[in-house]
Design a protein around this motif. Structure first.
Motif, PDB file in Angstrom:
ATOM      1  N   ARG A  16      52.034  36.969  40.631  1.00 35.88           N
ATOM      2  CA  ARG A  16      51.964  38.247  41.348  1.00 35.88           C
ATOM      3  C   ARG A  16      52.640  39.338  40.536  1.00 35.88           C
ATOM      4  O   ARG A  16      53.759  39.170  40.035  1.00 35.88           O
ATOM      5  N   VAL A  17      51.947  40.464  40.385  1.00 33.31           N
ATOM      6  CA  VAL A  17      52.489  41.599  39.653  1.00 33.31           C
ATOM      7  C   VAL A  17      52.609  42.787  40.597  1.00 33.31           C
ATOM      8  O   VAL A  17      51.712  43.047  41.406  1.00 33.31           O
ATOM      9  N   LEU A  18      53.723  43.470  40.517  1.00 30.56           N
ATOM     10  CA  LEU A  18      53.939  44.688  41.295  1.00 30.56           C
ATOM     11  C   LEU A  18      53.572  45.876  40.423  1.00 30.56           C
ATOM     12  O   LEU A  18      54.187  46.103  39.378  1.00 30.56           O
ATOM     13  N   VAL A  19      52.544  46.620  40.833  1.00 31.62           N
ATOM     14  CA  VAL A  19      52.121  47.820  40.115  1.00 31.62           C
ATOM     15  C   VAL A  19      52.594  49.031  40.908  1.00 31.62           C
ATOM     16  O   VAL A  19      52.170  49.240  42.052  1.00 31.62           O
ATOM     17  N   LEU A  20      53.463  49.818  40.321  1.00 33.93           N
ATOM     18  CA  LEU A  20      54.022  50.996  40.988  1.00 33.93           C
ATOM     19  C   LEU A  20      53.264  52.238  40.547  1.00 33.93           C
ATOM     20  O   LEU A  20      52.990  52.420  39.368  1.00 33.93           O
ATOM     21  N   GLY A  21      52.941  53.103  41.513  1.00 38.46           N
ATOM     22  CA  GLY A  21      52.056  54.228  41.232  1.00 38.46           C
ATOM     23  C   GLY A  21      50.615  53.772  41.231  1.00 38.46           C
ATOM     24  O   GLY A  21      49.763  54.325  40.526  1.00 38.46           O
ATOM     25  N   ALA A  22      50.306  52.756  42.057  1.00 40.38           N
ATOM     26  CA  ALA A  22      48.990  52.112  42.021  1.00 40.38           C
ATOM     27  C   ALA A  22      47.889  52.953  42.634  1.00 40.38           C
ATOM     28  O   ALA A  22      46.722  52.553  42.592  1.00 40.38           O
ATOM     29  N   ASN A  23      48.233  54.088  43.226  1.00 41.78           N
ATOM     30  CA  ASN A  23      47.190  54.995  43.735  1.00 41.78           C
ATOM     31  C   ASN A  23      46.887  56.110  42.752  1.00 41.78           C
ATOM     32  O   ASN A  23      46.050  56.967  43.022  1.00 41.78           O
ATOM     33  N   GLY A  24      47.555  56.133  41.611  1.00 44.37           N
ATOM     34  CA  GLY A  24      47.392  57.215  40.657  1.00 44.37           C
ATOM     35  C   GLY A  24      46.229  56.994  39.697  1.00 44.37           C
ATOM     36  O   GLY A  24      45.560  55.959  39.708  1.00 44.37           O
ATOM     37  N   PHE A  25      46.007  57.979  38.865  1.00 43.59           N
ATOM     38  CA  PHE A  25      44.920  57.946  37.892  1.00 43.59           C
ATOM     39  C   PHE A  25      45.028  56.729  36.990  1.00 43.59           C
ATOM     40  O   PHE A  25      44.074  55.952  36.817  1.00 43.59           O
ATOM     41  N   ILE A  26      46.210  56.496  36.420  1.00 42.78           N
ATOM     42  CA  ILE A  26      46.416  55.352  35.535  1.00 42.78           C
ATOM     43  C   ILE A  26      46.683  54.087  36.338  1.00 42.78           C
ATOM     44  O   ILE A  26      46.093  53.037  36.091  1.00 42.78           O
ATOM     45  N   GLY A  27      47.574  54.165  37.304  1.00 44.56           N
ATOM     46  CA  GLY A  27      47.989  52.983  38.043  1.00 44.56           C
ATOM     47  C   GLY A  27      46.856  52.266  38.750  1.00 44.56           C
ATOM     48  O   GLY A  27      46.816  51.028  38.792  1.00 44.56           O
ATOM     49  N   SER A  28      45.917  53.028  39.322  1.00 48.52           N
ATOM     50  CA  SER A  28      44.815  52.391  40.048  1.00 48.52           C
ATOM     51  C   SER A  28      43.945  51.566  39.111  1.00 48.52           C
ATOM     52  O   SER A  28      43.469  50.475  39.470  1.00 48.52           O
ATOM     53  N   HIS A  29      43.738  52.070  37.898  1.00 43.93           N
ATOM     54  CA  HIS A  29      42.913  51.332  36.933  1.00 43.93           C
ATOM     55  C   HIS A  29      43.660  50.120  36.374  1.00 43.93           C
ATOM     56  O   HIS A  29      43.056  49.063  36.138  1.00 43.93           O
ATOM     57  N   LEU A  30      44.966  50.256  36.159  1.00 43.78           N
ATOM     58  CA  LEU A  30      45.733  49.111  35.681  1.00 43.78           C
ATOM     59  C   LEU A  30      45.752  48.004  36.729  1.00 43.78           C
ATOM     60  O   LEU A  30      45.631  46.813  36.401  1.00 43.78           O
ATOM     61  N   ALA A  31      45.901  48.388  37.993  1.00 46.67           N
ATOM     62  CA  ALA A  31      45.899  47.391  39.065  1.00 46.67           C
ATOM     63  C   ALA A  31      44.568  46.653  39.107  1.00 46.67           C
ATOM     64  O   ALA A  31      44.517  45.423  39.262  1.00 46.67           O
ATOM     65  N   ALA A  32      43.476  47.396  38.963  1.00 43.11           N
ATOM     66  CA  ALA A  32      42.149  46.774  38.980  1.00 43.11           C
ATOM     67  C   ALA A  32      41.976  45.828  37.799  1.00 43.11           C
ATOM     68  O   ALA A  32      41.418  44.719  37.942  1.00 43.11           O
ATOM     69  N   ALA A  33      42.437  46.240  36.617  1.00 43.36           N
ATOM     70  CA  ALA A  33      42.298  45.395  35.424  1.00 43.36           C
ATOM     71  C   ALA A  33      43.121  44.123  35.559  1.00 43.36           C
ATOM     72  O   ALA A  33      42.675  43.034  35.171  1.00 43.36           O
ATOM     73  N   LEU A  34      44.322  44.227  36.107  1.00 45.58           N
ATOM     74  CA  LEU A  34      45.173  43.049  36.284  1.00 45.58           C
ATOM     75  C   LEU A  34      44.581  42.097  37.321  1.00 45.58           C
ATOM     76  O   LEU A  34      44.632  40.878  37.168  1.00 45.58           O
ATOM     77  N   SER A  35      44.002  42.670  38.376  1.00 46.54           N
ATOM     78  CA  SER A  35      43.351  41.837  39.379  1.00 46.54           C
ATOM     79  C   SER A  35      42.182  41.079  38.763  1.00 46.54           C
ATOM     80  O   SER A  35      41.993  39.876  39.012  1.00 46.54           O
ATOM     81  N   ALA A  36      41.391  41.773  37.932  1.00 47.77           N
ATOM     82  CA  ALA A  36      40.249  41.128  37.276  1.00 47.77           C
ATOM     83  C   ALA A  36      40.698  40.024  36.325  1.00 47.77           C
ATOM     84  O   ALA A  36      39.958  39.076  36.072  1.00 47.77           O
ATOM     85  N   ASP A  37      41.923  40.135  35.812  1.00 44.72           N
ATOM     86  CA  ASP A  37      42.450  39.126  34.887  1.00 44.72           C
ATOM     87  C   ASP A  37      43.070  37.939  35.631  1.00 44.72           C
ATOM     88  O   ASP A  37      43.558  37.011  34.984  1.00 44.72           O
ATOM     89  N   GLY A  38      43.056  37.974  36.956  1.00 35.11           N
ATOM     90  CA  GLY A  38      43.556  36.836  37.715  1.00 35.11           C
ATOM     91  C   GLY A  38      44.899  37.027  38.372  1.00 35.11           C
ATOM     92  O   GLY A  38      45.396  36.126  39.060  1.00 35.11           O
ATOM     93  N   TRP A  39      45.517  38.192  38.192  1.00 34.92           N
ATOM     94  CA  TRP A  39      46.803  38.453  38.820  1.00 34.92           C
ATOM     95  C   TRP A  39      46.611  38.772  40.304  1.00 34.92           C
ATOM     96  O   TRP A  39      45.626  39.397  40.698  1.00 34.92           O
ATOM     97  N   SER A  40      47.567  38.376  41.115  1.00 33.98           N
ATOM     98  CA  SER A  40      47.652  38.838  42.492  1.00 33.98           C
ATOM     99  C   SER A  40      48.429  40.143  42.472  1.00 33.98           C
ATOM    100  O   SER A  40      49.584  40.176  42.019  1.00 33.98           O
ATOM    101  N   VAL A  41      47.800  41.214  42.922  1.00 35.63           N
ATOM    102  CA  VAL A  41      48.390  42.548  42.764  1.00 35.63           C
ATOM    103  C   VAL A  41      49.084  42.996  44.048  1.00 35.63           C
ATOM    104  O   VAL A  41      48.466  43.056  45.120  1.00 35.63           O
TER     105      VAL A  41
END
Length: 433
Positions: free
Chosen positions: A4-29
């Motif tokens: 499980r990874v905690l992505v802070l600022g996950a609603n932002g321009f960068i954060g939302s895309h990083l969260a999506a990429a990590l989820s696609a890589d198998g992380w629980s976001v």
């Protein structure tokens, strides 16, 4: 490495895309944001948690958010103080408590997204506090990595990239302040790939990496490339003297403090003048990412009609809000002042008799209140819708009492219809991200 990874600022321009990429890589976001209702609807698969850095200022406050977390990616950043944003809270107080909490509960891996030019020498609170964040991270016992991207570009646009596209789509000319500032844009997909790679076992650790793209472009070249990308005919670039740009910057400063986030601010200009390019740290090779230049990114990301609309409407929307708000405000003030007798006379003509004065007074008050309320950032869309509905009410009442005004040569009823369309435009374009 996974979990499980905690992505802070996950609603932002960068954060939302990083969260999506990590989820696609198998992380629980686990996705952290100040306000989570709207982003949770967009990405319901994430575990959303409220994470307001201005409130999470102790290690104990962060502990529940870190339960079961293997790594943290911090994307939180604000350009300037005002409108609920605090550079001190976002870049210093919150991160200090976060780092202490990670050390206390055993979350060792921290990826911190900073920015090129986050140096004390830039002379802005943004850069000074960002630099302080980096020092806090570097002084910690965590397994940290600081990434400092140059201008981040993507199919989506927000803040500075939205402004650059809007300038590129300007009619007849392309106005820029300066024009010689050098960027080395990095596609957001490449930054996302770098973060995913950085969370692999054995990845680069305890280093600070500038992340410029492989292609250097000036501001002038950037807007020209964007204009061509949107399929628009070439236009001359007009360099606006900084003295002439000062009023726009002053307005941007005021709007920012009132809650209307704007990239047209002194901090943005100072940061561009200081450094938005960065130095090649070899980040792509070290993290195993194939980095793309700006021209290649544009070629691989064809523009759509939505991109063109967004760029063209970027300046139109604030003009529409100001025009609509002033229309209601000024008409109300005129009714209270020099137009009072005329308003009462029209109502008498419509058969309101002794109610003419009170109806005129309350109608004028409603106009003034709605005109002012439209300028309050969280209320804008709802007020615009209410304006449209109130206008429907005005037209129904006017049609019943004064139907001949529909065929009046000055068109008092007909002229209200475009204003209703303007209300709907303002309401429909209210989304920020």
């Amino acid at each position: 490495m996974s979990g499980r990874v905690l992505v802070l600022g996950a609603n932002g321009f960068i954060g939302s895309h990083l969260a999506a990429a990590l989820s696609a890589d198998g992380w629980s976001v686990r996705a952290g944001a100040r306000r989570i209702a709207e982003p949770a609807r967009r990405a319901p698969g994430f575990d959303w948690v409220a994470a307001d850095f201005s409130r999470l200022t102790t290690a104990e406050a962060w502990t529940p958010l870190l339960a079961g977390v293997s790594a943290v990616v911090n994307c939180v950043g604000v350009l300037q103080d005002g409108g609920g944003d605090s550079t001190r809270a976002a870049h210093v107080d919150g991160p200090r408590a976060l780092i202490a909490a990670c050390e206390a509960v055993g979350v060792s891996r921290l990826i911190h997204i900073s920015a090129v030019g986050a140096d004390d020498a830039a002379g802005t609170d943004y850069a000074r506090t960002k630099a302080e964040t980096e020092r806090l991270v570097q002084a910690s016992s965590l397994d940290w990595l600081i990434l400092r991207p140059s201008l981040v570009v993507d199919r989506a646009a927000f803040g500075g990239t939205g402004l650059i596209r809007a300038l590129a789509a300007f009619p007849l000319i392309i106005p820029v302040v300066g024009g010689d500032q050098s960027f080395r844009p990095i596609p957001l997909g490449d930054l996302s790939a770098a973060v995913v790679a950085a969370l692999k076992l054995g990845a680069v650790s305890r280093e600070t990496l500038d992340m410029p793209g492989p292609e250097a472009v000036t501001m002038t070249q950037t807007v020209r490339l964007y204009r061509g990308w949107m399929g628009m005919k070439p236009a001359p670039v007009v360099r606006v003297p900084r003295a002439l740009a000062a009023p726009a910057l002053a307005i941007g400063e005021l709007l920012g403090r009132l809650g209307w986030s704007s990239p047209i601010r002194t901090t943005a200009i100072k940061q561009m003048d200081h450094d938005v390019s960065g130095h090649d740290s070899g980040w792509a090779e070290r993290l195993g990412v194939a980095s793309r230049g700006f021209s290649r990114f544009l070629a691989e990301t064809p523009a759509s009609v939505q991109d063109v609309w967004h760029a063209r409407l970027w300046f139109v929307r604030p003009v529409a809000i100001v025009t609509l708000g002033l229309f209601w405000l000024v008409t109300g003030l005129i009714s209270f002042g020099p137009g009072w007798n005329g308003a009462v006379a029209i109502l008498h003509e419509g058969g309101y008799g002794g109610w003419s004065g009170p109806v005129a007074w309350w109608g004028a008050l409603l106009d003034v209140v709605l005109g002012l309320a439209l300028f309050v950032r969280p209320w804008t869309a709802r007020v615009a819708v209410f304006m449209c509905l109130a206008t429907v009410g005005y037209l129904i009442a006017g049609t019943l009492s004064l139907p001949h005004y529909w065929i009046d040569p000055l068109g008092p009823w007909l002229k209200v219809l475009p204003m209703m369309a303007l209300c709907l435009f303002v309401a429909a374009t209210d989304a920020r991200r």
